[in-house]
Design an enzyme around this catalytic site. Structure first.
Site, PDB file in Angstrom:
ATOM      1  N   ASP A  12       0.862  -1.196   0.000  1.00 49.99           N
ATOM      2  CA  ASP A  12       0.000   0.000   0.000  1.00 49.99           C
ATOM      3  C   ASP A  12       0.895   1.241   0.000  1.00 49.99           C
ATOM      4  O   ASP A  12       1.759   1.389   0.871  1.00 49.99           O
ATOM      5  CB  ASP A  12      -0.863  -0.060   1.281  1.00 49.99           C
ATOM      6  CG  ASP A  12      -1.830   1.102   1.396  1.00 49.99           C
ATOM      7  OD1 ASP A  12      -1.921   1.907   0.455  1.00 49.99           O
ATOM      8  OD2 ASP A  12      -2.492   1.202   2.448  1.00 49.99           O
ATOM      9  N   ASP A 107      -3.857   2.248  -5.132  1.00 47.21           N
ATOM     10  CA  ASP A 107      -2.529   2.211  -4.515  1.00 47.21           C
ATOM     11  C   ASP A 107      -2.272   0.982  -3.652  1.00 47.21           C
ATOM     12  O   ASP A 107      -1.297   0.958  -2.916  1.00 47.21           O
ATOM     13  CB  ASP A 107      -2.286   3.487  -3.695  1.00 47.21           C
ATOM     14  CG  ASP A 107      -2.944   3.442  -2.325  1.00 47.21           C
ATOM     15  OD1 ASP A 107      -4.033   2.857  -2.206  1.00 47.21           O
ATOM     16  OD2 ASP A 107      -2.357   3.995  -1.376  1.00 47.21           O
ATOM     17  N   GLU A 108      -3.143  -0.011  -3.700  1.00 43.22           N
ATOM     18  CA  GLU A 108      -2.884  -1.173  -2.840  1.00 43.22           C
ATOM     19  C   GLU A 108      -3.320  -2.477  -3.491  1.00 43.22           C
ATOM     20  O   GLU A 108      -4.262  -2.509  -4.287  1.00 43.22           O
ATOM     21  CB  GLU A 108      -3.546  -1.003  -1.467  1.00 43.22           C
ATOM     22  CG  GLU A 108      -5.014  -1.191  -1.435  1.00 43.22           C
ATOM     23  CD  GLU A 108      -5.608  -0.953  -0.056  1.00 43.22           C
ATOM     24  OE1 GLU A 108      -5.441  -1.814   0.826  1.00 43.22           O
ATOM     25  OE2 GLU A 108      -6.266   0.077   0.131  1.00 43.22           O
TER      26      GLU A 108
HETATM   27  N1  DCP Z   1      -8.800   8.354  -0.702  1.00 41.93           N
HETATM   28  C1  DCP Z   1      -9.836   9.282  -0.812  1.00 41.93           C
HETATM   29  N2  DCP Z   1     -10.775   9.389   0.183  1.00 41.93           N
HETATM   30  C2  DCP Z   1     -10.726   8.560   1.266  1.00 41.93           C
HETATM   31  C3  DCP Z   1      -9.680   7.615   1.392  1.00 41.93           C
HETATM   32  C4  DCP Z   1      -8.734   7.539   0.377  1.00 41.93           C
HETATM   33  O1  DCP Z   1      -9.905  10.008  -1.814  1.00 41.93           O
HETATM   34  N3  DCP Z   1     -11.660   8.658   2.214  1.00 41.93           N
HETATM   35  C5  DCP Z   1      -7.782   8.304  -1.783  1.00 41.93           C
HETATM   36  C6  DCP Z   1      -6.623   9.212  -1.461  1.00 41.93           C
HETATM   37  C7  DCP Z   1      -5.537   8.293  -1.022  1.00 41.93           C
HETATM   38  C8  DCP Z   1      -5.822   7.020  -1.791  1.00 41.93           C
HETATM   39  O2  DCP Z   1      -7.244   6.988  -1.933  1.00 41.93           O
HETATM   40  O3  DCP Z   1      -4.251   8.831  -1.294  1.00 41.93           O
HETATM   41  C9  DCP Z   1      -5.322   5.767  -1.103  1.00 41.93           C
HETATM   42  O4  DCP Z   1      -6.009   5.556   0.126  1.00 41.93           O
HETATM   43  P1  DCP Z   1      -5.274   4.992   1.418  1.00 41.93           P
HETATM   44  O5  DCP Z   1      -6.348   4.601   2.371  1.00 41.93           O
HETATM   45  O6  DCP Z   1      -4.263   3.971   1.026  1.00 41.93           O
HETATM   46  O7  DCP Z   1      -4.564   6.271   2.049  1.00 41.93           O
HETATM   47  P2  DCP Z   1      -3.171   6.933   1.702  1.00 41.93           P
HETATM   48  O8  DCP Z   1      -2.412   6.164   0.678  1.00 41.93           O
HETATM   49  O9  DCP Z   1      -3.401   8.373   1.330  1.00 41.93           O
HETATM   50  O10 DCP Z   1      -2.439   6.939   3.091  1.00 41.93           O
HETATM   51  P3  DCP Z   1      -1.780   5.704   3.868  1.00 41.93           P
HETATM   52  O11 DCP Z   1      -0.333   6.046   3.979  1.00 41.93           O
HETATM   53  O12 DCP Z   1      -2.460   5.660   5.182  1.00 41.93           O
HETATM   54  O13 DCP Z   1      -2.026   4.470   3.029  1.00 41.93           O
HETATM   55 MG    MG Z   2      -2.188   4.072   0.817  1.00 47.32          MG
END
Ligand code: DCP
Ligand code: MG
Length: 368
Positions: A12, A107-108
């Protein structure tokens, strides 16, 4: 012969959208960056860089609140085409190591690498190598979890973010699961967690103590599955050919409701979550479905199709509200609401259709 322990990775990216923005704008590196709606409109935070998270900013928070918590934050709109391109790069890296890749979002993904490695130690080395390739090819960091099943691999990847690499071995799993708070278990949302907490159930050890029968009585089929997770048993396979048929969001309400205004507000939230996912995937769908479960568990759905498709919440809401008004008479209480967009097609195709079709000629056929 003893069956070989499975080796599963969950990978992720860290603060995905925000990290891409910091990569492409070096002047923002080391600074609080928030990607999402602007604070002066009614936007929400899609994600925040780790610098912004220190101020308490997180995904799904109103941008206005985020601005109050972190006034120095740099707000940026999302650039989905760029994120989709990065997603293709990382998925290509995963596919070099195994064909069994199950993406969960841009992203995961889960990777089943049982046939690629000899044991979990080698799986850790492979995870390290994949992280290195991601960094080299995209200049981004990822966190990886390594374990013998999907559930634990996913929890592991979340343990040491950002840039983490965590293994949970079969030997460590029982002790780890015992202390794990119930919210971390797959399928335990806010409502279930609150319900379990009122019964004094806080951790994996408490779940295990209730036993399969006890949990089944409390939560039905899902309860039985939860018991197996608490015992560290998760035989779900990594499903590589996931052809998405629909994008939907639903919510079981904390208490049953009768008031239509309240339901409309919930539908607004659900529609914007569906919109977010569709935009992220670059998809739209021809059919919009409202799902309502009454307090007596009866389920009704109402679907509308239109040729130019649905992607934006503001296009869905007039239809959802109309369908709702036909169903709800104030007598029956509602227990669950859902919004689903199906018959998916790519956004590029949608834009082409929009140019050639005058929407007023296609008022939308209703197939109830
Ligand atoms: N995303 C979004 N709204 C949300 C959750 C996520 O638009 N409520 C989008 C933005 C994030 C992407 O999806 O960048 C990936 O979600 P993740 O849950 O993997 O979160 P991040 O990658 O941003 O952070 P982390 O480092 O916790 O994985
Ligand atoms: Mg992420």
């Amino acid at each position: 012969m003893q069956e070989q322990t499975r080796a599963i990775l969950h990978i992720d990216l860290d603060a995905f959208y925000a990290s891409v923005e910091q990569r492409d704008h070096p002047e923002y590196q080391g600074k609080p960056v928030i990607v999402g709606g602007s604070p002066d409109r009614r936007g929400v935070v899609a994600t925040a860089s780790y610098e912004a998270r220190q101020f308490g900013v997180h995904s799904a928070m109103p941008s206005r609140t985020a601005h109050r918590l972190c006034p120095s934050a740099i707000f940026l709109p999302a650039r989905f085409e760029v994120y989709r391109a990065v997603s293709q790069q990382i998925m290509a890296i995963f596919h070099q190591h195994t064909l069994l890749v199950e993406p969960l979002s841009l992203d995961e993904a889960y990777l089943e690498v049982t046939a690629t490695v000899r044991d979990l130690d080698e799986a850790v080395q492979l995870a390290r190598e994949i992280k290195r390739q991601i960094r080299e090819q995209t200049e981004l960091t990822a966190s990886a979890g390594v374990s013998y099943c999907k559930f634990l691999a996913k929890i592991a990847s979340d343990r040491n973010k950002p840039d983490g690499l965590t293994i949970i071995t079969p030997q460590e799993a029982p002790a780890f699961l015992e202390t794990l708070p119930i919210e971390k278990f797959l399928g335990v949302g806010k409502v279930t967690a609150a319900r379990l907490r009122t019964l004094g159930i806080q951790t994996g050890a408490d779940l295990k103590r209730l036993g399969e029968k006890g949990l089944r009585e409390l939560l039905g089929k899902h309860g039985a599955q939860l018991y197996h997770y608490a015992c560290g048993e998760d035989n779900r396979s990594v499903e590589p050919v996931h052809v998405r048929k629909s994008v939907g969001k639903e919510v079981t309400l904390e208490r049953d409701i009768r008031e239509r205004g309240e339901m409309e507000r919930i539908l607004e939230k659900l529609a914007s979550q569906v919109e977010r996912r569709l935009v992220e995937l670059g998809l739209a769908g021809k059919t919009l479905t409202l799902k309502v479960r009454w307090s007596n568990f009866d389920l009704v759905t109402r679907a509308v199709s239109r040729i130019q498709g649905f992607q934006q919440a503001e296009e869905m809401l007039p239809i959802l509200h109309m369908q709702l008004s036909r169903l709800v008479d104030g007598k029956q209480a509602v227990r669950l609401l859902g919004v689903i967009v199906s018959n998916l097609f790519s956004q590029e195709a949608m834009l082409r259709e929009r140019r050639t079709i005058t929407p007023s000629l296609w008022p939308g056929e209703i197939d109830q």
